[in-house]
Design a protein around this motif. Sequence first.
Motif, PDB file in Angstrom:
ATOM      1  N   LYS A   1     -19.973   9.427 -10.322  1.00 27.98           N
ATOM      2  CA  LYS A   1     -19.727  11.119 -10.123  1.00 27.98           C
ATOM      3  C   LYS A   1     -20.301  11.877  -9.061  1.00 27.98           C
ATOM      4  CE  LYS A   1     -20.268  14.671 -13.665  1.00 27.98           C
ATOM      5  NZ  LYS A   1     -20.688  15.070 -14.821  1.00 27.98           N
ATOM      6  N   ARG A   2     -21.408  11.352  -8.602  1.00 25.74           N
ATOM      7  CA  ARG A   2     -21.986  11.938  -7.395  1.00 25.74           C
ATOM      8  C   ARG A   2     -21.378  11.579  -6.097  1.00 25.74           C
ATOM      9  NH1 ARG A   2     -28.441  11.457  -8.338  1.00 25.74           N
ATOM     10  NH2 ARG A   2     -28.001  12.593 -10.310  1.00 25.74           N
ATOM     11  N   LYS A   3     -20.921  10.014  -6.086  1.00 29.24           N
ATOM     12  CA  LYS A   3     -20.034   9.705  -4.956  1.00 29.24           C
ATOM     13  C   LYS A   3     -18.806  10.474  -4.970  1.00 29.24           C
ATOM     14  CE  LYS A   3     -21.620   5.049  -3.727  1.00 29.24           C
ATOM     15  NZ  LYS A   3     -21.814   3.825  -4.353  1.00 29.24           N
ATOM     16  N   LEU A   4     -18.176  10.624  -6.167  1.00 31.54           N
ATOM     17  CA  LEU A   4     -16.943  11.285  -6.206  1.00 31.54           C
ATOM     18  C   LEU A   4     -17.088  12.734  -5.477  1.00 31.54           C
ATOM     19  CD1 LEU A   4     -13.929  11.267  -7.075  1.00 31.54           C
ATOM     20  CD2 LEU A   4     -14.744  11.851  -9.364  1.00 31.54           C
ATOM     21  N   GLY A   5     -18.119  13.339  -6.107  1.00 29.58           N
ATOM     22  CA  GLY A   5     -18.512  14.939  -5.690  1.00 29.58           C
ATOM     23  C   GLY A   5     -18.495  14.901  -4.101  1.00 29.58           C
TER      24      GLY A   5
ATOM     25  N   ALA B   1     -13.425  20.496 -10.125  1.00 21.88           N
ATOM     26  CA  ALA B   1     -14.358  21.739  -9.587  1.00 21.88           C
ATOM     27  C   ALA B   1     -15.979  21.671 -10.464  1.00 21.88           C
ATOM     28  CB  ALA B   1     -13.782  23.002 -10.341  1.00 21.88           C
ATOM     29  N   MET B   2     -15.738  21.104 -11.684  1.00 22.46           N
ATOM     30  CA  MET B   2     -17.187  20.854 -12.262  1.00 22.46           C
ATOM     31  C   MET B   2     -17.870  19.794 -11.434  1.00 22.46           C
ATOM     32  SD  MET B   2     -17.701  22.649 -14.604  1.00 22.46           S
ATOM     33  CE  MET B   2     -19.588  22.219 -15.096  1.00 22.46           C
ATOM     34  N   ILE B   3     -17.184  18.776 -11.206  1.00 21.44           N
ATOM     35  CA  ILE B   3     -17.957  17.821 -10.191  1.00 21.44           C
ATOM     36  C   ILE B   3     -18.772  18.265  -9.150  1.00 21.44           C
ATOM     37  CG2 ILE B   3     -17.914  15.554  -9.019  1.00 21.44           C
ATOM     38  CD1 ILE B   3     -15.708  14.746 -11.309  1.00 21.44           C
ATOM     39  N   ILE B   4     -17.941  19.184  -8.212  1.00 19.81           N
ATOM     40  CA  ILE B   4     -18.441  19.664  -7.231  1.00 19.81           C
ATOM     41  C   ILE B   4     -19.564  20.597  -7.245  1.00 19.81           C
ATOM     42  CG2 ILE B   4     -18.030  21.244  -5.300  1.00 19.81           C
ATOM     43  CD1 ILE B   4     -15.285  19.949  -4.828  1.00 19.81           C
ATOM     44  N   LYS B   5     -19.584  21.433  -8.464  1.00 23.23           N
ATOM     45  CA  LYS B   5     -20.581  22.268  -8.753  1.00 23.23           C
ATOM     46  C   LYS B   5     -21.673  21.635  -9.231  1.00 23.23           C
ATOM     47  CE  LYS B   5     -21.658  26.271 -12.011  1.00 23.23           C
ATOM     48  NZ  LYS B   5     -23.018  25.662 -12.308  1.00 23.23           N
ATOM     49  N   ASP B   6     -21.865  20.534 -10.002  1.00 20.69           N
ATOM     50  CA  ASP B   6     -22.597  19.635 -10.510  1.00 20.69           C
ATOM     51  C   ASP B   6     -23.805  19.264  -9.319  1.00 20.69           C
ATOM     52  OD1 ASP B   6     -22.204  20.220 -13.149  1.00 20.69           O
ATOM     53  OD2 ASP B   6     -21.590  18.246 -13.548  1.00 20.69           O
TER      54      ASP B   6
ATOM     55  N   ASP C   1     -23.374  20.403  -6.093  1.00 24.42           N
ATOM     56  CA  ASP C   1     -24.107  21.571  -5.316  1.00 24.42           C
ATOM     57  C   ASP C   1     -25.453  21.938  -5.936  1.00 24.42           C
ATOM     58  OD1 ASP C   1     -22.170  21.683  -3.512  1.00 24.42           O
ATOM     59  OD2 ASP C   1     -20.951  23.211  -4.253  1.00 24.42           O
ATOM     60  N   ASP C   2     -25.431  22.076  -7.488  1.00 26.02           N
ATOM     61  CA  ASP C   2     -26.430  22.373  -8.299  1.00 26.02           C
ATOM     62  C   ASP C   2     -27.614  21.250  -7.849  1.00 26.02           C
ATOM     63  OD1 ASP C   2     -25.337  24.547  -9.175  1.00 26.02           O
ATOM     64  OD2 ASP C   2     -24.956  23.667 -11.002  1.00 26.02           O
ATOM     65  N   LEU C   3     -27.278  20.062  -7.935  1.00 24.32           N
ATOM     66  CA  LEU C   3     -28.235  19.071  -7.659  1.00 24.32           C
ATOM     67  C   LEU C   3     -28.707  19.291  -6.408  1.00 24.32           C
ATOM     68  CD1 LEU C   3     -29.215  16.211  -8.897  1.00 24.32           C
ATOM     69  CD2 LEU C   3     -27.593  15.507  -7.421  1.00 24.32           C
ATOM     70  N   ASN C   4     -28.125  19.276  -5.322  1.00 23.40           N
ATOM     71  CA  ASN C   4     -28.413  19.414  -3.942  1.00 23.40           C
ATOM     72  C   ASN C   4     -29.290  20.801  -3.879  1.00 23.40           C
ATOM     73  OD1 ASN C   4     -27.237  17.184  -3.490  1.00 23.40           O
ATOM     74  ND2 ASN C   4     -25.385  18.206  -2.381  1.00 23.40           N
ATOM     75  N   ASP C   5     -29.066  21.966  -4.485  1.00 28.12           N
ATOM     76  CA  ASP C   5     -29.695  23.159  -4.388  1.00 28.12           C
ATOM     77  C   ASP C   5     -31.087  22.920  -5.103  1.00 28.12           C
ATOM     78  OD1 ASP C   5     -29.917  25.874  -3.701  1.00 28.12           O
ATOM     79  OD2 ASP C   5     -29.381  26.219  -5.839  1.00 28.12           O
ATOM     80  N   THR C   6     -31.238  22.376  -6.255  1.00 32.87           N
ATOM     81  CA  THR C   6     -32.417  22.194  -6.921  1.00 32.87           C
ATOM     82  C   THR C   6     -33.210  20.996  -6.044  1.00 32.87           C
ATOM     83  OG1 THR C   6     -31.481  20.499  -8.475  1.00 32.87           O
ATOM     84  CG2 THR C   6     -31.799  22.783  -9.239  1.00 32.87           C
ATOM     85  N   CYS C   7     -32.656  20.253  -5.748  1.00 35.87           N
ATOM     86  CA  CYS C   7     -33.495  19.165  -4.591  1.00 35.87           C
ATOM     87  C   CYS C   7     -34.119  19.953  -3.492  1.00 35.87           C
ATOM     88  CB  CYS C   7     -32.560  18.134  -4.181  1.00 35.87           C
ATOM     89  SG  CYS C   7     -33.597  17.068  -3.225  1.00 35.87           S
ATOM     90  N   GLN C   8     -33.408  20.685  -2.917  1.00 37.93           N
ATOM     91  CA  GLN C   8     -33.810  21.448  -1.654  1.00 37.93           C
ATOM     92  C   GLN C   8     -34.978  22.714  -2.356  1.00 37.93           C
ATOM     93  OE1 GLN C   8     -32.628  20.433   1.260  1.00 37.93           O
ATOM     94  NE2 GLN C   8     -34.644  21.828   1.867  1.00 37.93           N
ATOM     95  N   LYS C   9     -34.644  23.191  -3.214  1.00 37.72           N
ATOM     96  CA  LYS C   9     -35.995  24.054  -3.800  1.00 37.72           C
ATOM     97  C   LYS C   9     -37.108  23.131  -4.146  1.00 37.72           C
ATOM     98  CE  LYS C   9     -33.078  27.653  -5.726  1.00 37.72           C
ATOM     99  NZ  LYS C   9     -32.254  27.711  -6.869  1.00 37.72           N
TER     100      LYS C   9
END
Length: 453
Positions: free
Chosen positions: A60-64, A101-106, A108-116
């Motif tokens: 899923k991540r790779k697809l995203g 859209a959901m896959i991309i959102k997930d 983005d959320d993942l990258n965002d929380t990681c950065q935080k």
Amino acid sequence: HMHMHMHMQDMEEQGGTSMEGTDVTEVQYTRADEDLIQARKFIAEYSISRAQDRLRTERKRKLGNHLKDRKRLVLQQQSHDNNHTSTLGIGAIIDEDEDEAMIIKDLDDLNDTCQKRYNAIKEMALEGSQYGDGRPLSAIATGRQPNVSIDPCRLVATGGWSGSIKLWNGSSSALNLLATKETAHEDRIMSISMHQGTVCQLATASIDLTGKLWRVNKDNDIDMGNEDSANQNEKSGYSIEELAVLNGHAARLCKVAYHPSGRFVGTTSFDHTFRLWDIETGGKEILLQDGHWKEVYGIGFHGDGSLVSTTDFGGVVQVWDLRSGKSACHFLGHAKRVLCTEFSPNGFQLATAGDDGTIKVWDLRQRKQYASVPAHSRMVTQIKFAHDHYGQNGEYLTSCSFDGTAKVFSTRNWKLLSTLRGHEGKVMGVDILDGTDSGIVTCGYDKTMKIWR
């Protein structure tokens, strides 16, 4: 899954051939008894669904990432075609498939929380420190996924040269002592591990030739009736009860680790073996694995439960397949002794460290070194990955060393995020408190345990 199975088969065959000639001792142990056969069956079944879940997440991540790249290309294309980008274009791409859209959102959320999380780690500082014992503290462990319904406390356990085990409350900077087991061992405790399932269990390894299994008991009644918080320590309601003694090693024990199922525990020893013990049958030894020509020190289990890695004083990193008992592969590259080995939660990387101060990251798919991180100026005593939490996938690795520091590295690019300075002298152990209030705990020669947040 089929692909993975083929891959493992192929791994074993190759691993098998490269081992030939160097070691014949393994042959003695080909006749597996019923307990071991059952254990292997259990592990094979247990690891299948874990591997499927992990691979699904990775796909899923790779697809995203792929979808985001495609979207970027489409947008570039449009701005070339006409200089004012029509917003319609993006809508069209996304509406095509709601899932995309959901896959991309997930992602983005993942990258965002990681950065935080990374930003928070860069600001990490010493939050609390406690004298844990009259002698050096040599080992520390936390409960990885705390079961809040059973126990809101973040438990931290330490073991030391005095042979005692102590249990601390990692939820607060005060690090209140919850329970003590004096002389849990007759000699130094070298390693401690915690498994939180329905009950919280501890495993210890000592130079007194034994490993031991413990249960943390919590008496809720005492807690309820006790309103006076000053008294809380004496009456915390926690106690540590001995469950089993792991007898069998012919020389001092080094490290101990739980299989992710919580059903088995593995120990390493100066007797050149690692052993697997069945907790359900009261700590019965079910596997004695030869194959190292030097003292065996580090041990770590793969998150799926299918593999275990062990390391020795000759610089060898071994990876064993628990489902067949064969060597899956081995890695050479460290100078001198290798003292710790940990699988990444992503499932395809293994990190090891020891005397040479570097953390080496091995790619299990390509079976070669992926990165070598110049982490410390002296021996690395322990390394730990952050685990899956809120979709995070081991986004950082922490290490500690005789150079007096603990460090935190990003596992996305292996860059240093933070250096934790505060111990006087050698740092012996490190572990991670996962979750929203995540922190790092360390212990060392200065007899203290510290919490960093």
